[in-house]
Motif scaffolding. Structure first.
Motif, PDB file in Angstrom:
ATOM      1  N   ASP A   1      -2.384  -4.147  -1.715  1.00 48.16           N
ATOM      2  CA  ASP A   1      -1.240  -3.402  -1.188  1.00 48.16           C
ATOM      3  C   ASP A   1      -0.069  -4.367  -1.147  1.00 48.16           C
ATOM      4  O   ASP A   1      -0.041  -5.303  -0.336  1.00 48.16           O
ATOM      5  CB  ASP A   1      -1.551  -2.869   0.217  1.00 48.16           C
ATOM      6  CG  ASP A   1      -0.448  -1.966   0.760  1.00 48.16           C
ATOM      7  OD1 ASP A   1       0.677  -2.017   0.219  1.00 48.16           O
ATOM      8  OD2 ASP A   1      -0.713  -1.223   1.726  1.00 48.16           O
TER       9      ASP A   1
ATOM     10  N   GLU B   1       2.793  -4.186  -0.057  1.00 46.36           N
ATOM     11  CA  GLU B   1       3.643  -4.154   1.129  1.00 46.36           C
ATOM     12  C   GLU B   1       3.089  -5.017   2.257  1.00 46.36           C
ATOM     13  O   GLU B   1       3.785  -5.275   3.244  1.00 46.36           O
ATOM     14  CB  GLU B   1       3.776  -2.703   1.623  1.00 46.36           C
ATOM     15  CG  GLU B   1       4.348  -1.739   0.592  1.00 46.36           C
ATOM     16  CD  GLU B   1       5.774  -2.097   0.209  1.00 46.36           C
ATOM     17  OE1 GLU B   1       6.501  -2.626   1.079  1.00 46.36           O
ATOM     18  OE2 GLU B   1       6.147  -1.857  -0.954  1.00 46.36           O
ATOM     19  N   LEU B   2       1.834  -5.468   2.135  1.00 50.49           N
ATOM     20  CA  LEU B   2       1.185  -6.256   3.178  1.00 50.49           C
ATOM     21  C   LEU B   2       1.040  -7.706   2.755  1.00 50.49           C
ATOM     22  O   LEU B   2       0.953  -8.003   1.555  1.00 50.49           O
ATOM     23  CB  LEU B   2      -0.203  -5.671   3.490  1.00 50.49           C
ATOM     24  CG  LEU B   2      -0.243  -4.237   4.045  1.00 50.49           C
ATOM     25  CD1 LEU B   2      -1.685  -3.790   4.217  1.00 50.49           C
ATOM     26  CD2 LEU B   2       0.520  -4.157   5.375  1.00 50.49           C
TER      27      LEU B   2
ATOM     28  N   GLN C   1      -6.675  -8.991   2.374  1.00 51.28           N
ATOM     29  CA  GLN C   1      -5.584  -8.465   3.194  1.00 51.28           C
ATOM     30  C   GLN C   1      -6.174  -7.801   4.430  1.00 51.28           C
ATOM     31  O   GLN C   1      -7.262  -7.225   4.370  1.00 51.28           O
ATOM     32  CB  GLN C   1      -4.753  -7.431   2.423  1.00 51.28           C
ATOM     33  CG  GLN C   1      -3.883  -8.003   1.329  1.00 51.28           C
ATOM     34  CD  GLN C   1      -3.106  -6.916   0.608  1.00 51.28           C
ATOM     35  OE1 GLN C   1      -3.667  -5.888   0.249  1.00 51.28           O
ATOM     36  NE2 GLN C   1      -1.816  -7.152   0.393  1.00 51.28           N
ATOM     37  N   LYS C   2      -5.463  -7.881   5.543  1.00 48.48           N
ATOM     38  CA  LYS C   2      -5.906  -7.222   6.751  1.00 48.48           C
ATOM     39  C   LYS C   2      -5.256  -5.851   6.861  1.00 48.48           C
ATOM     40  O   LYS C   2      -4.032  -5.719   6.803  1.00 48.48           O
ATOM     41  CB  LYS C   2      -5.561  -8.073   7.972  1.00 48.48           C
ATOM     42  CG  LYS C   2      -6.534  -9.220   8.206  1.00 48.48           C
ATOM     43  CD  LYS C   2      -6.268  -9.906   9.528  1.00 48.48           C
ATOM     44  CE  LYS C   2      -7.313 -11.007   9.778  1.00 48.48           C
ATOM     45  NZ  LYS C   2      -7.076 -11.703  11.070  1.00 48.48           N
ATOM     46  N   LYS C   3      -6.118  -4.844   6.999  1.00 45.47           N
ATOM     47  CA  LYS C   3      -5.655  -3.476   7.199  1.00 45.47           C
ATOM     48  C   LYS C   3      -6.369  -2.939   8.433  1.00 45.47           C
ATOM     49  O   LYS C   3      -7.606  -2.943   8.489  1.00 45.47           O
ATOM     50  CB  LYS C   3      -5.984  -2.609   5.983  1.00 45.47           C
ATOM     51  CG  LYS C   3      -5.323  -3.072   4.694  1.00 45.47           C
ATOM     52  CD  LYS C   3      -5.718  -2.199   3.512  1.00 45.47           C
ATOM     53  CE  LYS C   3      -5.120  -2.708   2.229  1.00 45.47           C
ATOM     54  NZ  LYS C   3      -5.526  -1.870   1.051  1.00 45.47           N
TER      55      LYS C   3
END
Length: 429
Positions: free
Chosen positions: A388, A390-391, A410-412
């Motif tokens: 992603d 955007e992250l 990535q952390k979601k």
């Protein structure tokens, strides 16, 4: 005597003519020509005159065509004849409908709805009719047989093989083929001739033997640097759509959208461009409006990226290798999915040591454990998330005396989602 010809009928005619010449009965010769060539009899001269000799060689030499003879085939005068296979829009082809996975099903387009296409099994009846209508509007962009290929204009892309200034022409002889392969090659060439994709040249200074490679959907006739040309062709055709509504890799592409309506609109744009540029898509490889699919050996879905289970099932059943070649093949297959396996290099270290130069082949217990652990890791490989943009990204690294490893993620929702595993072994000093 040795005669190298392709056509069986011509071979038989040559045999009869040579027997007649050797017996001194030249009145019984069969009169035939092959693409502007003529039959030459070998003789030898003595001091007393010309003496007929046993024929030991058959050759073909180019001759100028007479007024009654047709010109050599060229792209301009290769007109359609009765042998040319008509396209699917004129004559319906014989299409084999294979069993499809549960997420796919057949739909039908064309006159009397006799031409199949493959769509998602999750589509409603209304959505299916919309997809069918889009395909019908651009039906020339889909091919069901080889005669549907119309040819891309050289103004879009042209394949070229650049030669050095000192390069000389080369006419190589055809490699020997077994009877079964010879028949396959003959059928493929006739198919391409009938579809007007290729045409004969009798006096070309460049001749290269055919490389026969069995393939599920027929036999490919490759070209030097063909992958580069495929990529250039696709880029030329879809340059304004790439990374916007589609992704392209060589001769494969995927069209995407955030919703059914958006994806259908993008699909209409893409296949309209295919029709405009004469780019024809193989109907069997076109899966319309699906939510998951296999791309380059990886299964892509809304959940992320995972290994193709059809590939891993084959690897799972492999017995332990008994030769260095077997070890190299196993690591090659498993290494394709190394992005899914954490600490791949550390696990595979005992196996890679067997590939060292002059290393004796011995498959001890640690090699067997590494072999089984890699297979287990592949079968239970996690689903990898797509990035992603955007992250922010997180990169975690680890090292030992033997290997380096890292994880990109990535952390979601406060949970780490893995995007890629990478690892490398340490070379000795």
């Amino acid at each position: 005597m040795r005669v190298d010809v392709f056509d069986e009928m011509v071979s038989e005619q040559l045999k009869r003519n040579m027997e007649a010449i050797n017996q001194g009965s030249e009145t019984n010769l069969i009169d035939f020509k092959i693409s502007g060539t003529k039959f030459v009899k070998s003789t030898k001269c003595s001091e007393g005159g010309t003496e007929s000799a046993q024929v030991s060689e058959v050759s073909f030499t180019s001759v100028e065509p007479t007024e009654q003879e047709e010109d050599e085939p060229t792209p301009e005068n290769l007109n359609r004849n009765e042998r040319v296979t008509p396209p699917s829009s004129i004559k319906l082809p014989k299409v084999e409908l294979k069993t499809l996975p549960s997420h796919l099903r057949y739909a039908f387009v064309g006159e009397n709805n006799m031409l199949p296409i493959i769509i998602s099994s999750k589509l409603t009846e209304s959505q299916e009719q919309q997809v069918i209508q889009v395909v019908k509007n651009h039906i020339l962009a889909i091919g069901w047989q080889i005669s549907d290929i119309r040819g891309i204009s050289p103004s879009v892309v042209m394949h070229k093989i650049h030669l050095e200034d000192e390069s000389k022409s080369s006419a190589q002889r055809q490699r020997r083929l077994n009877p079964n392969m010879k028949e396959v090659v003959h059928k493929e060439i006739v198919k391409l001739l009938d579809a007007r994709i290729i045409y004969p040249i009798s006096d070309s200074p460049w001749v290269s033997p055919i490389q026969c490679v069995p393939k599920k959907r027929g036999m490919p006739f490759g070209l030097c640097n063909a992958p580069t040309i495929f990529q250039l062709c696709m880029t030329s055709i879809f340059s304004d759509m790439m990374e916007d509504v589609m992704e392209v890799f060589m001769d494969d592409f995927s069209v995407f959208g955030d919703s059914f309506e958006g994806c259908l609109k993008n699909l209409d744009r893409v296949i309209a461009r295919c029709e405009e540029t004469n780019l024809v898509l193989n109907w069997e490889k076109c899966h319309f409006m699906v939510e998951e699919g296999v791309v380059l050996g990886n299964k892509i879905s809304k959940d992320g990226i995972e290994v193709d289970r059809a590939k891993t099932e084959v690897i799972e059943k492999l017995p332990p290798p008994t030769t260095v070649k077997g070890v190299r093949a196993f690591l090659g297959h498993v290494g394709f999915y190394r992005r899914f396996i954490k600490d791949f290099s550390s696990i595979a270290r005992p196996l890679t040591n067997l590939l060292l130069k002059d290393a004796p082949f011995d498959f001890p217990n640690d090699c067997l454990l590494a072999f089984e652990k890699l297979k287990e890791a592949l079968v239970s490989a996690p689903i990898i998330s797509s990035p992603d943009w955007e992250l922010p990204f997180e990169l975690m690294c680890d090292a030992s005396d033997q290997a380096l490893g890292c994880v990109l993620g990535q952390k979601k929702d406060k949970k780490l989602h893995v995007i890629y595993y990478a690892s490398r072994t340490m070379a000795g000093a």
